[in-house]
Design an enzyme around this catalytic site. Structure first.
Site, PDB file in Angstrom:
ATOM      1  N   TYR A 240       1.095  -1.053   0.061  1.00  0.00           N
ATOM      2  CA  TYR A 240       0.018   0.005  -0.124  1.00  0.00           C
ATOM      3  C   TYR A 240       1.026   1.335   0.125  1.00  0.00           C
ATOM      4  CZ  TYR A 240      -3.143   3.725   1.655  1.00  0.00           C
ATOM      5  OH  TYR A 240      -3.712   4.993   1.828  1.00  0.00           O
TER       6      TYR A 240
ATOM      7  N   GLU B 143      -3.225   7.743  -3.982  1.00  0.00           N
ATOM      8  CA  GLU B 143      -3.138   6.540  -3.233  1.00  0.00           C
ATOM      9  C   GLU B 143      -2.725   5.425  -4.245  1.00  0.00           C
ATOM     10  OE1 GLU B 143      -5.959   5.498   0.229  1.00  0.00           O
ATOM     11  OE2 GLU B 143      -6.652   4.100  -1.511  1.00  0.00           O
TER      12      GLU B 143
END
Lengths: 379, 295, 379, 295
Positions: free
Chosen positions: C101, C189
């Site tokens: 992530y 993101e």
């Protein structure tokens, strides 16, 4: 690295700074064609890296295309301070209401880019700085924040009363700051920054110096270098990665380290000699560098004697000795060489030199006195 | 006694696996400097010379070894980043040897260094040495000897020349600092003068300047106001032409500013004894210190 | 403003972040054509502003072109959390070795962009943050210096052991930071950031939220807004410059000021009612705004009563009163309106309302109790 | 007594010739605030309302008027620049009313504000008022009255609602501060709580928070550790849905963080009296202060 005016103009133009249209020419007929396109009344400006172009006859006003051809013919090929003019810039002759100075320089004391702005433009800014320093507004820019809007406006207010001109100037400051940081400049200067009778704010002449250390990152700027505008021996030295500056004396100097090189020149002078050059072979110097250094120095017919002054730290003195031996094997050095070396691998170096019948001193003062004496004898 | 580095200096070498870094790390270890760590990204976990642990980041190195000083031998394109990293990791003293860092990079590094309360020495400098205790950088250890004269210089080999004169004549040094030849440097003459003035182990100071800038002039003013110890000074570049960069990026006379005459004049006004030749350092110091310093 | 995945991918791609090739389709045949070009084995992903697309059947793996057509046919037009899927993204199905992530968010506490990086990627990062916070590496970037090289490398080391992957990840961090600052993001993101079996580091899915306050400067980003992906009444309110959010209750609220609007909703709830919306008409509210507000609220059939709660400071309460009168003149409001106003020009406002037979209260508590009662009666 | 502004506040209005700036400058002058200067680039030399001098730059204004506080009413695209300018000119207290400044701008402004030792209030805030002494911003003066309750709030009109309740019930205020509804603000609850705690003129504190972020939670912890005066608190947005921006850029519940429950829980732990309704402020304060505060 100095840029030519026409190169500096191109960078300013890319940044959107308002300027008069203009172009560069290498031949009189090219210049004539540009003058015709610009309407005839133009200024022809020699593109050389030398101050005082105007006084030397390198900047001329042409009232029509025919005059432009004449002036370009005169200026192209002329010598200014030893440099040949290969290019001229042709720009329209502007009607000027006011002339200001606008410079941005990397300032060592404030460790930041500093704007220098003066409504007393057009003339030598150093003269203004010396005689009427109060006429120069200085403003340091914190590079972590960049030029802030109010700073640009404040500089604009220091030049003009008309708010539209203030805003136009502020915008030019921001654009100039962008040129400065975007191209790794140590100096970016617009002189003069003019207003026209109609109120427009224009950059008329530009000067840009690029920090040599930036060129590694910016090969496209390196391509702008004009070798023909340099002393040929200095250009050769630069290509050989030597830090070299030609002077007028007759004692050639080969030294490791810039400070020691300057101190060596000073000592030559102290003992009544005149150094022929500054030359720093740098820290980790290979024999190759020594050979190149000797080649460059011996091309100067004024040189009567050569001094090596090497303090071995990182520099291995045996490398230098090998370089000297190899160089004298490759080509005949017609002037006497005095060698001073001390430090890393000193005894090995002396052995190498002695094998070919050369000797070395270990004391700098003694070596300098000796070389000055030899140069005097040979002169 | 000494300034900036001593026996308690725990040194970290940035770029320890590079050619320059490895060579000088060995020299520093040989001299007796406590080289506690090296940093080369991607080589973390290795041991340099079989015993100095190498880390991927300065922060890792500090965490594991308690390094309190960093010396940088990385190429110019990565050097500013290396200074940022060392300062960010909390290293209080960072010495940058690298030559050729763009001045613009340094102008962005310096506010970071200052706001973090760190000290940077250099760049483009030979580093510093407290003889017999710690050598950080590239000053040849064999030409130094412990003593009571502090030396500060903008130059490399010219410093060696002067130090060599001192040592050969039995005059030892408290600390020798090369502050570097670039236009923007982390530590200037005044910083060193202040430190030498406060150092009880220093009895006299040698200051080796050169053309370009106004650092020597401001230093002279500082000497006049604040320094009670004898100061001997030299300026290289009396024969340098205007407007040319004499090797060092900082050694350039701009207009009429930064000339040797200007600087020597400032020395004179401040009561700094002027060396006309490097060799003069010995006689001038002996005159000012008498036999005392010869310890 | 939320971007669709395909829009976010485009910004990442422009910045040079390595991604699998892919394209967006509005029809099943377009999706099929893309799948064919990509070699058949693809993932079809619904482009809607809603979490949990996968669970809702909005993300499907197709083993070949025919399946791609099938899946696209199913997904296009389906409803996910009340939103219609108008577009699908078609990307190659990647072979994945590891999933990480990588997020960059404007953090209010550190007042700076903060990287959040975790080798536990692919799943809901908030779950990771809640259950195993030690698996998330956080790094605040001082925006005056930007992401420094060693910071990017440190983040890279927190993800990978292989130095080539570390460097690739560091480069992606720098590129993502560029996307973030260059587009005025409040969130950028990559989840997951994957490594392939061959060792390549790739961004597989991207999410970007733009700070609404940036859109004024960046009209090109505003064009990316997908009105069809919004609640229609919210889109209408936005176009009318009203801050409006639709809720499930039956008490319509028109308030000046965001804090007071929230407090009003809370008080409705406190007295047993359910607010139908959040609506802030802002500081300097013209009658026009009030009319638009009433129009939007009355389109909701669930609304049984409407409350105006206006504390006049900059807001002139007479402006609001005029707006109410004008609105009820323009269209019939079928539900009761309770008006509370106090402050600037209060008596003038009351006069305006009384002229058309309306009344106003001055106490907020009383007004809220009244409107809740009315809504209950009408329900 | 009061915090941040008082009779000695010499106010400068940035954007004084704009629509908003002019309107509120008049209001502040009417209230009695010492508005000593205005700034609008290009309008230097004019007089606002025939008596307040207008300058081209903040630096000019400070030089000529000794202004020690700036309030900003310029459009969002120029607001960050206006803060930079005020701080750069040495103004110690800068109040930014402007709504709609990009958060990225604020993240670049704040390190500048901090490194210059200035205080910023806002942006996107109603400003502050010390009743009877100085009004800086847009809080209606007529709803305030001097007294001993300090009030700090993230909101505008909700603040007015609460202040109005206080004033109508005879409870005066030392200072009312609107800290603003944006994610990045210059002065937070803790800054105001600390100031109120230290201010001898403040006997009790009202704190009006809302959903989003963790400022109220940290403030509650601060209250528990450092604040001895009674604190009454309110949180707006108990009925707000998750993930939606409730008008204020800062009023947004991210995931499970920043909810009203979380904040009210923190208040409870810290011993902050919780207002369920705005009107509750009166009863809670009267309970804690008794008749004393009614002066």
């Amino acid at each position: 690295m100095n840029l030519h005016e026409y190169q500096a103009r191109a960078l300013l133009k890319t940044a959107g700074i308002p300027m008069l249209d203009g172009d560069v020419a290498s031949t009189p007929t090219e210049a004539e064609a540009i003058a015709r396109r610009l309407g005839g009344k133009v200024v022809i400006k020699a593109q050389v890296h030398a101050g005082g172009r105007g006084k030397a006859g390198g900047v001329k006003l042409a009232r029509n295309t025919a005059e432009a051809l004449d002036h370009a013919t005169q200026i192209l090929g002329m010598q200014i301070k030893g440099l040949t003019v290969n290019k001229v810039l042709v720009v329209p002759a502007a009607d000027i209401a006011t002339e200001s100075y606008l410079g941005l320089v990397m300032d060592r004391e404030s460790q930041a880019p500093v704007f220098m702005v003066s409504s007393a433009g057009g003339v030598d800014i150093e003269e203004v700085a010396a005689k009427t320093p109060e006429k120069i507004v200085r403003l340091a820019v914190d590079p972590t924040y960049g030029l802030l809007p109010h700073q640009a406006l404040t500089l604009g207010f220091s030049l003009y009363r008309d708010f539209n001109q203030v805003k136009a100037a502020a915008r030019i400051m921001e654009q100039l700051y962008g040129v400065f940081t975007g191209n790794g400049c140590s100096l970016a200067e617009i002189n003069p920054l003019v207003t026209t009778p109609a109120g427009q704010v224009l950059a008329l002449d530009a000067k840009i110096v690029i920090d040599d250390n930036e060129l590694f990152w910016r090969p496209e700027l390196g391509l702008m270098r004009d070798d023909s505008a340099e002393e040929p021996s200095e250009a050769a030295a630069r290509r050989a990665n030597l830090s070299f500056i030609k002077l007028e004396g007759n004692v050639g100097c080969v030294v490791n380290g810039a400070g020691l090189a300057m101190a060596t020149m000073d000592l030559v002078k102290y003992y009544g000699g005149e150094p022929a050059n500054f030359l720093d072979i740098g820290g980790s110097s290979s024999p190759e560098k020594v050979i190149n250094a000797l080649k460059i120095i011996t091309t100067d017919p004024r040189v009567r004697a050569i001094l090596f002054n090497i303090f071995g730290g990182i520099t291995r003195t045996d490398d230098v000795a090998n370089g000297i031996v190899e160089a004298t094997r490759q080509f005949k050095v017609k002037v006497p060489i005095v060698i001073r070396l001390t430090g890393t691998n000193e005894s090995e170096a002396i052995r190498i030199l002695e094998k070919v019948g050369m000797t070395a001193l270990s004391d700098m003062d003694e070596a300098v006195q000796r070389v000055v004496q030899l140069a005097r004898k040979a002169a | 006694m000494s300034i900036f580095v001593d026996r308690n200096t725990r040194l970290l070498v940035q770029g320890i696996t590079g050619r320059e870094g490895a060579f000088h790390a060995r020299q520093m270890i040989e001299y007796g400097t406590a080289v506690v760590a090296g940093v080369t990204p991607g080589k973390g976990g290795q041991k340099f010379e079989g015993r100095v642990p190498v880390f991927n980041t300065v922060a890792d190195a500090v965490r594991h070894t308690g390094a309190n000083c960093a010396v940088i031998y990385v190429p110019p394109m990565a050097a500013a980043g290396a200074i940022f990293e060392a300062v960010d990791a909390g290293i209080p003293l960072v010495v940058c040897i690298t030559e050729g860092i763009p001045v613009m990079h340094m102008s962005r590094v310096m506010p970071f260094v200052r706001s973090h309360g760190a000290r940077l020495i250099g760049p483009n400098c030979p580093g510093l040495i407290t003889p017999g205790e710690s050598k950080v950088g590239i000053i040849p250890g064999n030409i130094c000897t412990p003593g009571r004269v502090g030396l500060v210089s903008r130059s490399g080999t010219l410093t060696y020349e002067v130090v060599n004169q001192l040592t050969r004549n039995g005059i030892g040094q408290s600390t020798c600092v090369g502050i570097g030849g670039d236009p923007i440097i982390g530590t200037d003459f005044i910083d060193c003068l202040r430190a030498f003035q406060e150092d009880p182990g220093t009895e006299a100071i040698v200051m080796i300047g050169e053309i370009g800038g106004t650092d020597e002039q401001r230093a002279a003013a500082f000497v006049k106001e604040r320094v009670t110890k004898p100061v001997v000074g030299f300026i290289a570049g009396q024969t340098a032409p205007k407007g040319r960069r004499m090797g060092h990026a900082g050694a350039i006379i701009s207009g009429s500013s930064g000339t040797a005459e200007e600087k020597l004049g400032a020395f004179e006004t401040a009561g700094v004894d002027i060396m006309r030749r490097p060799v003069d350092v010995v006689a001038l110091l002996e005159k000012r210190l008498g036999a005392l310093s010869k310890r």
